[in-house]
Enzyme design. Sequence first.
Site, short mmCIF file in Angstrom:
data_model
loop_
_atom_site.label_atom_id
_atom_site.label_comp_id
_atom_site.label_asym_id
_atom_site.label_seq_id
_atom_site.Cartn_x
_atom_site.Cartn_y
_atom_site.Cartn_z
N THR A 1 0.83 -1.21 0.00
CA THR A 1 0.00 0.00 0.00
C THR A 1 0.87 1.26 0.00
O THR A 1 0.47 2.29 -0.55
CB THR A 1 -0.95 0.01 1.21
OG1 THR A 1 -0.19 -0.15 2.41
CG2 THR A 1 -1.97 -1.11 1.11
N GLU B 1 1.79 12.45 1.15
CA GLU B 1 2.00 13.68 0.39
C GLU B 1 3.39 13.81 -0.24
O GLU B 1 3.56 14.51 -1.23
CB GLU B 1 1.70 14.87 1.31
CG GLU B 1 0.21 15.10 1.37
CD GLU B 1 -0.32 15.68 2.66
OE1 GLU B 1 -0.15 15.04 3.72
OE2 GLU B 1 -0.92 16.76 2.62
#
Lengths: 152, 312, 682
Positions: free
Chosen positions: C575, C646
């Site tokens: 992931t 991010e």
Amino acid sequence: MAELQPIALTVNGEHHSLVVDTRTSLLDLLREHLGLTGSKKGCDHGQCGACTVLLDGRRANACLALAVAHDGADVVTVEGLDHPLQDAFVERDAFQCGYCTPGQLCSAVGMLDEAERWDERLDADYVRDRMSGNICRCGAYPNIVAAIEDVA
Amino acid sequence: MEPFTYRRASSTEDALATHGSATRGAKFLGGGTNLVDLMRLGVETPSELVDVSRLECSIDAGEDGGLRIGAGVRNSELAADRRVRSRYPALAQALLAGASGQLRNLATTGGNLLQRTRCPYFQDVTKPCNKREPGSGCPAREGEHRNLAIVGHSEHCVATHPSDMAVALAAFDAVVHTSRRAIPLVDFHRLPEDEPWRDTVLEPDELIVAVEVPPLAVAARSTYRKVRERASFAFALVSVAAAYDGNDIRIAFGGLAHKPWRAFAAEEAIRSGASFRDAAEAELEQAKPLRDNAYKVELAARTLVRALEELS
Amino acid sequence: MSVAPTRVVGTPADRLEGRDKVQGEATYAYEYEVEHVAYATPVVSTIAKGRIRSIDSSAALAADGVIAVLTWENAPKLPKAEGELAILQSPQVSYRGQIVGAVVAESYEAARHAELLVRFEYDVEEHDVELRADHPTLYKPGKVNPEFPTDTEEGDVERALEEAAHAIDETYTTPTEHNNAMEPHATIAIWDGPSLTLYDSNQGAHAHRETFAKTFDMPPEQVRVIARHVGGGFGSKGTPRPHAVLAALAARHVERPVKLAVTRQQMFTLTGYRTPTIQRLRLGCDERGMLTAIAHDVVEQTSTVDEFAEQTAVVTRMLYASPNRRTTHRLARLDVPTPSWMRAPGECPGMYALESAMDELAIAAGIDPIELRIRNDPEIDPESGNRFSTRNLVACLREGADRFGWKPGSRRNGRTLAGLGVAASTYPARRRPSQAHARRNGDGTFTMRVGAVDIGTGARTVLAQIAADELAVELDRIHIEIGDSAFGSAPVAGGSAGASSWGTAVVRACRLLRAGDEDEVHVDTSDSADAEEPLAKHGFGAIFVEAHVDVDTAEVRVARALGVFGVGRILNPKTARSQLIGGMTMGIGMALMEETRVDGRLGAFVDQDLAMYHVPVNADVLDVDATWIDEDDPHINPMGAKGIGEIGIVGTAAAVANAVHDATGVRVRDLPITPDKLVGRI
């Protein structure tokens, strides 16, 4: 006044007869009337592919298909899919938020069939181009391509 | 979306009769990929839809060696047709460069020709647009027009025609057959002039039944090159359909005008022995770019030269 | 202090909700079956500034299936509502596309139809929606997000620039960009007496509950927010949006449950966006390439409704050292929707400018851009003077250069020019207070309840992995429940702090459960003040890009992109890789295509759908990959992890722009790099 018309269609093998507003899209019919919310509404204008279903065996944007215009159709949604691609998507992590996933899956199943029917070479560039109607904002594209190649 | 009635036509005659009996604003429905889209935006408000998508769904060999493409033939089926792929490769390429796989499965040949502009002002009913609301003005002229017309526009409209397929058809001398007449494709779409709301010469109760592509030897050596802001699923900034075998030549541009732009001047220049670049410039001499789209002149010239070099 | 060894954490477990998602069984906000539900649709302003003079709802109310039309004239009053959420409270219009009404109807079709029938007359005032570097309203905000000083100044930048061996002075611009998560924001609002339940697509159930309670002036306990599956957010679902307030208002007004999803078009004005920026970068260095001056001056926008001061130059304060430094932020207050969070707000646009400028300086100084960054890598945080908890930018640059085959210089292949680009990436590593609940079930399984939200990050999965290790059981013994404000308070999925914050609470809960006899425990990490020495905590990375540019058409394609990251321990490599390449993909979009154009005359966004606002499609993403170096940072959370949501986007746009320059010799300083900006210049 809303215009109502009766239609009948088969969804995931199940027959449905119902009266619909002529304005109702196939997508809203599935989501709001038949409780099949697997097909997603991402843009409602054919620009994202999240609503892709198999309509009479071909992948199509359910948001731009008026339900009345598909009286008699055979529809397969993600809920009716039973395809090794679904396992491949999980294994390859071919999604994050999952909102585009039902459309990606139906689109990929439709694309695999097209490649065979039209006798086209199914390499990564082909998959990337032919799957470009399904936007994934999470950016799972490399994993989507890998999953499709796994089952192709 | 305003309420409307829906009828599925059983034949062209039935479609015309149903259309004619509607009290106001009937529209023919093909795949719906643009019409339903525009109805949902409030741009189109038909009172009746006459579904013609199941009529005229075959691609037939013409006696002269050309093809007759039924108006209801889906874009994907047309692109996949072996005769199209081998004899008119630019047409297959143009179709595949348009929209997405799932949209091509819905979109019809007739509907593709009747696509309306993707000018963003046209698509937003809260903004002025002469095409949508005659006399309301054209904010694109002074506003955002980076991707709008550089040739054939008027003070009333600077929109471009979005079809890829039509560009290839324009190059190949295709003819549109309607319920009344045959119209050469290059004359089918209009320039905006002072009636920008009229995209084509079609009358409201006139129905496209087929597109005929005549036999054209040079078409077998053709290519479609589309320049866009992402690698797929985007409208053209500029596109070129070109057929060239060292002798015969056909060229049409997309993304430059209110209609597919057949480049007669460039063709003539090449027949007269001009270089590809000079031929491109001969065509684009008439360009009148707006504040922010002069780049299209150079882009169109380079794209044409590139396409012709690839065919040489 | 080091991090404990793990067994399940660090393995590439499949997403726990993966099966649900591939079978269409994951339920998103709009999809809950609710009895007697009505459909609401927003009505939005068609002017950018002015006052509503009159409203005619009669045609809408007469339309088939319409239950009610809400406007400021009849909507319930919300005296405590603030900023963008104070909808239908006055006749004032502050931007085009602002909510000025709602139609509630028996069907979606009826609501959408009637939406066009509500007539508004306006007293129109002059508007201004265009950001300019010399905008007359520019002002210095009191702080920039969330609590940073607006300006900083050290030494004498002007003099240092004059005396520098090499200097650059360039201005970079980024356009308005929209998050465009795939799931449009949606809410089902259900009132039961004084209590409100919201099925809502958001990034933080508790943050939304608090804001709703405040907006509707009710105790938080009477608000329940459920967000079990969320179709992406990228910041746009981090703060409550006005449409959700509208759904609750409408439900109260018609005394029925109401469902509302904004349209894709409405998302452009109602759900936030990244401010456009105008950034002047001045860098100076000595003969060896050591920075002697760094100045980063930012102009960006906010609205008249609220102040949003993006922290664009804050990253420049910590990335490289220099004796002379200056950063400033100025805002123009325009008649626009309020900008909001979009993936790596601040760092993302700021690093595009800074890392483009570093590339320009490297070229000016004749130093390899990787070497320039390595020479200027500071020992301590130049901003605070604190040590870094871990800082492995140099290792990422070296590892990446090796793996990618770093050999810049334009190469021509037929009609294609190829070039390489590199940029640093960084993002703060944070942890916020969170609660968690753990229960030992009778059957050998455990249930964890955390108020986390999984917006696609894999939060469910990594939290279960963390619990499995702490409880020393297999992953399938863990039941995990998230996405509900009925669970203990938890912070938003944002700021790359989700797993760090929630995971710490999970660790604490599991340890407490194992240590005691109770079958159920609840923990709250807000009491665990950080007693350690102050440290600068950030993730770092290096992005490498190979760009191919067509010499005729000027189309740019990213042929290869590789991100190498130093982001602590990777909790789930499967992931994690997805999240990192997803961020990089959005960065490719930022570099090459993403832009919402503005029409100054109409005071409007021109692009407002996915055909006009281009995000990358499958064909745009060729070879994009992410990897990481071994890093163990015990100072942020007990897992040794740093956030990864991010950092993937942060350096990517600069790396692409630098690669385009390497290939073509053309420096595009205004994003995105579309063919119109390059054609004829190559």
